[in-house]
Design an enzyme around this catalytic site. Structure first.
Site, PDB file in Angstrom:
ATOM      1  N   SER A 144       0.888  -1.515  -0.263  1.00 26.47           N
ATOM      2  CA  SER A 144      -0.108   0.097   0.185  1.00 26.47           C
ATOM      3  C   SER A 144       0.941   1.212  -0.247  1.00 26.47           C
ATOM      4  O   SER A 144       1.911   1.166   0.411  1.00 26.47           O
ATOM      5  CB  SER A 144      -0.848   0.104   1.354  1.00 26.47           C
ATOM      6  OG  SER A 144      -1.493   1.181   1.484  1.00 26.47           O
ATOM      7  N   TYR A 157      -3.250  -0.523  10.121  1.00 28.28           N
ATOM      8  CA  TYR A 157      -2.996  -0.708   8.675  1.00 28.28           C
ATOM      9  C   TYR A 157      -1.489  -0.636   8.028  1.00 28.28           C
ATOM     10  O   TYR A 157      -0.792  -0.948   7.457  1.00 28.28           O
ATOM     11  CB  TYR A 157      -3.971  -0.148   7.871  1.00 28.28           C
ATOM     12  CG  TYR A 157      -4.242  -0.249   6.397  1.00 28.28           C
ATOM     13  CD1 TYR A 157      -4.582  -1.574   5.921  1.00 28.28           C
ATOM     14  CD2 TYR A 157      -3.678   0.487   5.610  1.00 28.28           C
ATOM     15  CE1 TYR A 157      -4.686  -1.889   4.743  1.00 28.28           C
ATOM     16  CE2 TYR A 157      -3.663   0.323   4.040  1.00 28.28           C
ATOM     17  CZ  TYR A 157      -4.254  -0.985   3.748  1.00 28.28           C
ATOM     18  OH  TYR A 157      -4.077  -1.246   2.420  1.00 28.28           O
TER      19      TYR A 157
END
Length: 261
Positions: A144, A157
């Site tokens: 990501s 995350y």
């Protein structure tokens, strides 16, 4: 274009039942790969398999939680028995918990790390053993932009995706000698069902993304397919330990003033 041909290859895509995972799986299937999809939700898995088969792809599915190492090992052995070896692993399954760090429950933090990072390690370790015996393979970790940047409310995350970047580099370091290439894809902001409510003109976050992205648009899920095929194919045989960011250029720039054209 034989370098990108995946005919005769089998790809296991964890969480490949919808969204970006499905888009990457379709790209692999279009290049000739047979699909194996994992999920924890029976209805999602059934719907996804029906979708893949309606497009003429060869696809099979397995229900299991990638964080359960014993169940994951059992299911991987079932895949070997029922379908055959795994040439390509896409560690796509993941979750996100949006909450301020001061308010986040430790159990929620651990769960995100478990799914997004530990699960990828478990699956990589399981398939790598067979890949080593067979002389090579491809592992693609879905990282990501949060592997590089922080952002409010996504502490767990970002920690998991930052760890996944380093897991990618370390597994590549250990397994390159076995002809296993371990790389990552870092998606930017994409137009999916999850982002649909905020992808409207005038919404502050939509305006922020359009202004922040040099390409001046959200990514389309199919924008990931080519990168997935590249990293799964012979075209990337000397590419190892890298994360390719498919983000429209966000990470390349500091941004621009809101009113700048």
């Amino acid at each position: 274009m034989n370098l990108f041909n995946l005919k005769g290859k089998r790809a296991l895509v964890t969480g490949g039942t919808h969204g970006l995972g499905m888009a990457m799986a379709e790209g692999l299937a279009d290049a000739g790969a047979e699909l194996v999809i994992s999920s924890t939700t029976p209805e999602k898995l059934e719907n996804a398999l029906n979708h893949y088969k309606s497009k003429g792809y060869v696809a099979n599915g397995y229900l299991f939680d990638i964080t359960d190492e014993n169940k994951a090992a059992e299911k991987v052995q079932e895949i070997y028995k029922n379908q055959g070896h795994i040439d390509i692993l896409v560690n796509n399954a993941g979750i996100i918990k949006r909450e301020a760090a001061l308010d986040m429950n430790v159990a929620d933090f651990r769960r995100v790390i478990d799914v997004d990072l530990v699960g990828a390690f478990i699956m990589s370790q399981l398939v790598a053993k067979n890949m080593i015996e067979r002389g090579g393979g491809k592992i693609i970790n879905i990282c990501s932009m949060m592997s590089e940047l922080g952002r409010n409310s996504v502490t767990a995350y970002a920690a998991a995706k930052g760890g996944l970047k380093m897991l990618t580099q370390n597994l590549a370091t250990e397994w390159a000698k076995h002809n296993i290439q371990v790389n990552g894809i870092g998606p930017g902001y994409f137009a999916t069902s999850q982002t649909e409510p905020i992808r409207v003109d005038g919404h502050p976050f939509n305006d922020f993304i359009i202004n922040r992205t040099p390409a001046a648009r959200w990514g389309n899920p199919e924008d990931l397919a080519g990168t997935a095929v590249f990293l799964a194919s012979g075209a990337s045989n000397f590419v190892n330990g890298q994360v390719i960011y498919v983000d429209g250029g966000i990470l390349a720039t500091i941004g621009k003033p809101i009113n700048e054209k």
